[in-house]
Each structure stands twice: as C-alpha cells, then as structure tokens.
Design a protein around this motif. Structure first.
Motif, PDB file in Angstrom:
ATOM      1  N   PHE A   1       0.839  -1.201   0.000  1.00 40.21           N
ATOM      2  CA  PHE A   1       0.000   0.000   0.000  1.00 40.21           C
ATOM      3  C   PHE A   1       0.875   1.252   0.000  1.00 40.21           C
ATOM      4  N   LEU A   2       1.853   1.303   0.884  1.00 38.43           N
ATOM      5  CA  LEU A   2       2.754   2.446   0.977  1.00 38.43           C
ATOM      6  C   LEU A   2       3.636   2.546  -0.264  1.00 38.43           C
ATOM      7  N   GLU A   3       4.112   1.413  -0.722  1.00 35.08           N
ATOM      8  CA  GLU A   3       4.972   1.383  -1.900  1.00 35.08           C
ATOM      9  C   GLU A   3       4.236   1.910  -3.135  1.00 35.08           C
ATOM     10  N   GLU A   4       3.004   1.467  -3.338  1.00 36.47           N
ATOM     11  CA  GLU A   4       2.239   1.867  -4.524  1.00 36.47           C
ATOM     12  C   GLU A   4       1.750   3.308  -4.440  1.00 36.47           C
ATOM     13  N   SER A   5       1.314   3.742  -3.258  1.00 36.32           N
ATOM     14  CA  SER A   5       0.791   5.103  -3.136  1.00 36.32           C
ATOM     15  C   SER A   5       1.927   6.119  -3.130  1.00 36.32           C
ATOM     16  N   GLY A   6       3.057   5.752  -2.507  1.00 35.56           N
ATOM     17  CA  GLY A   6       4.184   6.672  -2.425  1.00 35.56           C
ATOM     18  C   GLY A   6       3.834   7.952  -1.691  1.00 35.56           C
ATOM     19  N   CYS A   7       2.873   7.854  -0.755  1.00 35.12           N
ATOM     20  CA  CYS A   7       2.356   9.069  -0.132  1.00 35.12           C
ATOM     21  C   CYS A   7       2.143   8.855   1.368  1.00 35.12           C
ATOM     22  N   VAL A   8       2.770   9.697   2.168  1.00 34.17           N
ATOM     23  CA  VAL A   8       2.631   9.626   3.618  1.00 34.17           C
ATOM     24  C   VAL A   8       1.180   9.857   4.027  1.00 34.17           C
ATOM     25  N   SER A   9       0.544  10.845   3.435  1.00 29.86           N
ATOM     26  CA  SER A   9      -0.842  11.174   3.787  1.00 29.86           C
ATOM     27  C   SER A   9      -1.790  10.028   3.469  1.00 29.86           C
TER      28      SER A   9
ATOM     29  N   ARG B   1       3.153   1.170  12.957  1.00 30.27           N
ATOM     30  CA  ARG B   1       4.299   2.069  12.885  1.00 30.27           C
ATOM     31  C   ARG B   1       4.970   1.938  11.521  1.00 30.27           C
ATOM     32  N   PRO B   2       4.538   2.762  10.547  1.00 35.71           N
ATOM     33  CA  PRO B   2       5.179   2.715   9.237  1.00 35.71           C
ATOM     34  C   PRO B   2       6.594   3.282   9.297  1.00 35.71           C
ATOM     35  N   ASP B   3       7.475   2.684   8.520  1.00 32.77           N
ATOM     36  CA  ASP B   3       8.846   3.185   8.388  1.00 32.77           C
ATOM     37  C   ASP B   3       8.984   3.660   6.947  1.00 32.77           C
ATOM     38  N   TYR B   4       8.947   4.964   6.776  1.00 31.78           N
ATOM     39  CA  TYR B   4       8.944   5.534   5.431  1.00 31.78           C
ATOM     40  C   TYR B   4      10.280   5.384   4.726  1.00 31.78           C
ATOM     41  N   SER B   5      11.346   5.092   5.450  1.00 29.85           N
ATOM     42  CA  SER B   5      12.657   4.946   4.810  1.00 29.85           C
ATOM     43  C   SER B   5      12.790   3.620   4.073  1.00 29.85           C
ATOM     44  N   ASP B   6      12.174   2.550   4.597  1.00 28.59           N
ATOM     45  CA  ASP B   6      12.299   1.256   3.916  1.00 28.59           C
ATOM     46  C   ASP B   6      10.945   0.674   3.493  1.00 28.59           C
ATOM     47  N   LEU B   7       9.869   1.455   3.680  1.00 30.56           N
ATOM     48  CA  LEU B   7       8.505   1.075   3.284  1.00 30.56           C
ATOM     49  C   LEU B   7       7.984  -0.148   4.032  1.00 30.56           C
ATOM     50  N   SER B   8       8.473  -0.349   5.255  1.00 31.73           N
ATOM     51  CA  SER B   8       7.967  -1.438   6.084  1.00 31.73           C
ATOM     52  C   SER B   8       6.920  -0.870   7.043  1.00 31.73           C
ATOM     53  N   CYS B   9       6.229  -1.762   7.734  1.00 33.88           N
ATOM     54  CA  CYS B   9       5.254  -1.334   8.725  1.00 33.88           C
ATOM     55  C   CYS B   9       5.192  -2.391   9.820  1.00 33.88           C
ATOM     56  N   THR B  10       5.266  -1.943  11.064  1.00 40.42           N
ATOM     57  CA  THR B  10       5.180  -2.839  12.206  1.00 40.42           C
ATOM     58  C   THR B  10       3.833  -2.667  12.887  1.00 40.42           C
TER      59      THR B  10
ATOM     60  N   ALA C   1       4.525   8.928  12.835  1.00 37.07           N
ATOM     61  CA  ALA C   1       3.991   8.672  11.495  1.00 37.07           C
ATOM     62  C   ALA C   1       3.306   9.908  10.911  1.00 37.07           C
ATOM     63  N   PHE C   2       2.792  10.766  11.787  1.00 38.79           N
ATOM     64  CA  PHE C   2       2.103  11.969  11.334  1.00 38.79           C
ATOM     65  C   PHE C   2       3.055  13.149  11.181  1.00 38.79           C
ATOM     66  N   ASP C   3       4.292  12.970  11.576  1.00 42.67           N
ATOM     67  CA  ASP C   3       5.272  14.052  11.582  1.00 42.67           C
ATOM     68  C   ASP C   3       6.327  13.830  10.506  1.00 42.67           C
TER      69      ASP C   3
ATOM     70  N   LEU D   1       0.631  13.294  -5.259  1.00 46.83           N
ATOM     71  CA  LEU D   1      -0.309  14.270  -4.703  1.00 46.83           C
ATOM     72  C   LEU D   1       0.392  15.591  -4.394  1.00 46.83           C
ATOM     73  N   ALA D   2       1.589  15.520  -3.839  1.00 44.13           N
ATOM     74  CA  ALA D   2       2.344  16.739  -3.534  1.00 44.13           C
ATOM     75  C   ALA D   2       2.723  17.459  -4.818  1.00 44.13           C
ATOM     76  N   THR D   3       3.130  16.711  -5.832  1.00 42.54           N
ATOM     77  CA  THR D   3       3.496  17.294  -7.114  1.00 42.54           C
ATOM     78  C   THR D   3       2.299  18.001  -7.745  1.00 42.54           C
ATOM     79  N   ALA D   4       1.124  17.364  -7.687  1.00 36.37           N
ATOM     80  CA  ALA D   4      -0.088  17.966  -8.238  1.00 36.37           C
ATOM     81  C   ALA D   4      -0.459  19.240  -7.477  1.00 36.37           C
ATOM     82  N   ALA D   5      -0.302  19.237  -6.166  1.00 32.71           N
ATOM     83  CA  ALA D   5      -0.622  20.417  -5.356  1.00 32.71           C
ATOM     84  C   ALA D   5       0.305  21.575  -5.695  1.00 32.71           C
ATOM     85  N   VAL D   6       1.582  21.294  -5.883  1.00 33.12           N
ATOM     86  CA  VAL D   6       2.541  22.340  -6.251  1.00 33.12           C
ATOM     87  C   VAL D   6       2.181  22.919  -7.616  1.00 33.12           C
TER      88      VAL D   6
END
Length: 101
Positions: free
Chosen positions: A23-31, A56-65, A80-82, A91-96
């Motif tokens: 899910f995280l890998e495909e979306s590529g989006c923290v939000s 507890r998602p780990d955005y550096s390696d796309l794992s989740c505990t 995770a929210f910070d 999504l960020a690219t589109a917003a910019v």
C-alpha cells in the motif's frame, strides 16, 4: 505478496513486521498511508475486534510494524504523522502545480 515476520514472545506488544508494505509502496504518499491505511486499520481493530493495535510505518524502507495490544498514541505524538511528503509523491506534485497556476 509481501514478506512478514512475527516478533518473539507473547502477550502485549507482540508485533508483526510487514517488510515491504505494498500500500505504501504503490501510493508513495505519507498522507495516503496515514489517512487511508493506518488510522482506519487501527480503528477497525479497536472498534470491531476490541484489540488495540499500533501501526508504525517506516517511510525509509517502506515497512510497517503492527504492535498488538498497544494503543496508538495521539496523532500529535505519533511520528507517522510528523513526516514530510516523499519526493516522488504524486499528490504533492499535483498540489505544487495547482499553486503555480
């Protein structure tokens, strides 16, 4: 499918590591991760199954505990929210782009 591992021991705080969250890998989006996966899944476990779980998602390696029997902290205290958007977040690219026009 993704690889998983179960932590040793029993009882409160027992965990499940999803080594590569699709899910995280495909979306590529923290939000998207936090708002469409993490929070709804934590709520489902609590409200439907009566079980606290802290994801507890780990955005550096796309794992989740998943920590079972552990209540998730308030979003203001949950790392995770910070986190900033991924550099390749569509999504960020589109917003910019929308702000630039």
């Amino acid at each position: 499918g993704g690889e998983t591992a179960v932590s040793e021991g029993a009882g409160r705080g027992r965990g499940l590591l999803v080594r590569r969250c699709k899910f995280l890998e495909e979306s590529g989006c923290v939000s998207v991760c936090v708002n469409l996966c993490k929070r709804p899944t934590e709520a489902f476990f609590k409200d439907t199954l009566g079980l606290d779980v802290w994801m507890r998602p780990d955005y550096s390696d796309l794992s989740c505990t998943f920590l079972f029997g552990v209540a998730p902290p308030d979003p203001a205290e949950d790392d995770a929210f910070d986190s900033t958007c991924f550099q390749h977040c569509s999504l960020a690219t589109a917003a910019v782009r929308a702000v630039q026009y």
